[in-house]
Design an enzyme around this catalytic site. Structure first.
Site, short mmCIF file in Angstrom:
data_model
loop_
_atom_site.label_atom_id
_atom_site.label_comp_id
_atom_site.label_asym_id
_atom_site.label_seq_id
_atom_site.Cartn_x
_atom_site.Cartn_y
_atom_site.Cartn_z
CE LYS A 77 -4.01 1.89 2.52
NZ LYS A 77 -4.94 1.64 3.64
CB SER A 152 -7.75 3.77 2.52
OG SER A 152 -7.10 3.07 3.57
CB SER A 176 -8.37 0.94 5.24
OG SER A 176 -8.84 2.26 5.42
#
Length: 468
Positions: A77, A152, A176
């Protein structure tokens, strides 16, 4: 054999049997990246040494030296630091930022044989349940590229579902790892804080945001935990593993007579009928496997303000050095920081009090049940260019974060929480079911997730149809 449709578990077995080589694996995944990433925008920065990494693990395999994640392509990420690989946090202020040190989780992935394919897209500093930012733009859903991949960790989820990576690393503050898992039809796990120590961090004693994995199967997540979980002197937030065997426990399955409670709406925000029906059906289907399933009411809506206040405090701590430049941030991040600046000491005292009540509520719950099952999202994926769903079951949402209350309320508990796909809507869109387990019981949460995947399979998206 379609390599990119194999689970990580299957891929590792074939590599160890020398029926597949790390070079063959990375080539197949890179082919998917080349084919699908221009349409999905899931991987935002590609490692420039992908094939060199594969060559290293190829040599080790030829010498019969095998590692726990040997040759598996992994996406990191874009809020997790990677040495010599751009890490932008989805923020224009850091558009050209290149860290000098890997995050601890990245170090452990590399040491255990993973190939870092690249960075996956995220909203600015991971603020939001839809993945878009001013640096790289919007990530799209492999099941329907007009729709949101969630957030996210949306880039990681979209890359997984489309065969660009075998494992995704991500973070979870308010959902997320679970929201994009639900929207993209994969498995996500929010582990106990400290199980995978978060280093480096602006908030060393952070017990709200966690680092965790996403994968296509529950077994694959267990493989990652076996490799990267465990305390470190680099972080004061520690969760000792004491020799826990994650994959071994998952493969054993859950015992007959396991007690499960299902609740359709823990947040009292409403839920779309089709989503609720799929989650209910998958939950009660477990009875055919000897699981005791009972529907209950379990209301956590009283803790909504508690999470928002703690989130505001968290944003201030994380962005403390950037507070004077906050007007350069996007609206989601700016709004969170400004909300944090308005919080009083009394607000925080109330938040910690109400957070404690969520723990006590679950402590009583686990005297009777082993797991709580509840829908991850109240809606299926919505248009990607929309910040958040405007209504749920006809009820208007007040803010961009209200709709993720089913996940963020559970974050307050510090319990292990999984999200597993449990069905497809009539429009062939995935729906995820959350599994809440007892304290430090990640392997058991994953064992139940494995059973749900077996009883309510959804497969992978038909990319040739959706992305043609």
């Amino acid at each position: 054999m379609e390599i990119t449709k194999l689970s990580a578990h299957e891929t590792l077995q074939l590599i160890r049997q020398k029926q597949l080589s790390p070079m063959e694996v990375i080539q197949a995944y890179m082919d998917c990246y080349t084919k699908y990433n221009p349409k999905l925008n899931a991987v935002c920065s590609l490692s420039d040494d992908v094939f060199q990494q594969a060559e290293k693990w190829e040599r080790e395999a030829k010498n019969d030296n095998f590692y726990p994640l040997h040759g598996l392509p992994v996406g990191i990420k874009d809020v997790t630091p990677t040495a010599n690989l751009r890490t932008t946090y989805g923020c224009k202020l850091y558009e050209n930022h290149v860290p000098k040190e890997d995050a601890l989780v990245v170090q452990r992935l590399k040491e255990n044989g993973a190939i870092i394919l690249g960075k996956t897209n995220t909203p600015e500093f991971a603020t939001g349940g839809n993945t878009f930012n001013e640096v790289f733009g919007t990530t799209f859903n492999p099941w329907n590229p007009e729709l949101s991949a969630g957030g996210s960790t949306g880039g990681g989820a979209a890359a997984l579902a489309s065969g660009m990576i075998a494992i995704a690393e991500g973070t979870d503050l308010g959902g997320s790892l679970r929201i994009p898992a639900s929207f993209c039809g994969i498995v996500g796990l929010r582990p106990t804080p400290g199980l995978i120590p978060t280093y480096p961090s602006e908030y060393l004693w952070d017990d709200m945001q966690v680092t965790g994995p996403m994968a296509r199967t529950a077994e694959d997540i267990a493989i990652v935990l076996d490799a990267v979980a465990g305390e470190s002197p680099l972080s004061p937030m520690r969760q000792p593993t004491h020799g826990r065997q994650f994959l071994e426990t998952v493969l054993k399955g859950i015992p007959a007579g396991t007690r499960v409670a299902y609740c359709s709406d823990i947040a009292d925000i409403g839920i779309e009928d089709e989503v609720e029906n799929l989650c209910r059906t998958a939950s009660f289907l477990l009875r055919e496997k000897g699981v005791e399933v009972e529907e209950i009411k379990f209301d956590l809506s009283f803790a909504r303000k508690a999470f928002l206040h703690l989130r505001g405090e968290w944003m201030l701590i994380q962005q403390y050095k950037n507070i004077e430049r906050r007007n350069e941030f996007g609206s989601n991040l700016l709004g969170n920081i400004d909300a944090g600046l308005k919080i009083s000491a009394r607000d925080l005292a109330m938040a910690h009090h109400d957070r404690a009540q969520t723990w006590y509520k679950f402590r009583s719950f686990f005297e009777k049940y082993d797991y709580l099952l509840t829908p991850c999202m109240a809606v299926p994926p919505f248009p990607a260019k929309q910040n958040y769903p405007l209504t749920i079951a006809g009820k208007e949402m007040k803010t961009y974060i209200d709709w993720v209350a089913p996940t963020f309320l559970l974050s307050l508990t510090s319990l292990p929480i999984g999200c597993v796909p449990c069905g497809l809507t009539q429009q062939k869109l995935p729906v995820g079911l959350q599994i809440v387990g007892k304290p430090t019981s990640e392997e058991h949460v994953l064992a139940l997730a494995k059973l749900i995947q077996e009883t309510s399979p959804i497969g992978l998206p038909s990319l040739e149809e959706t992305l043609s």
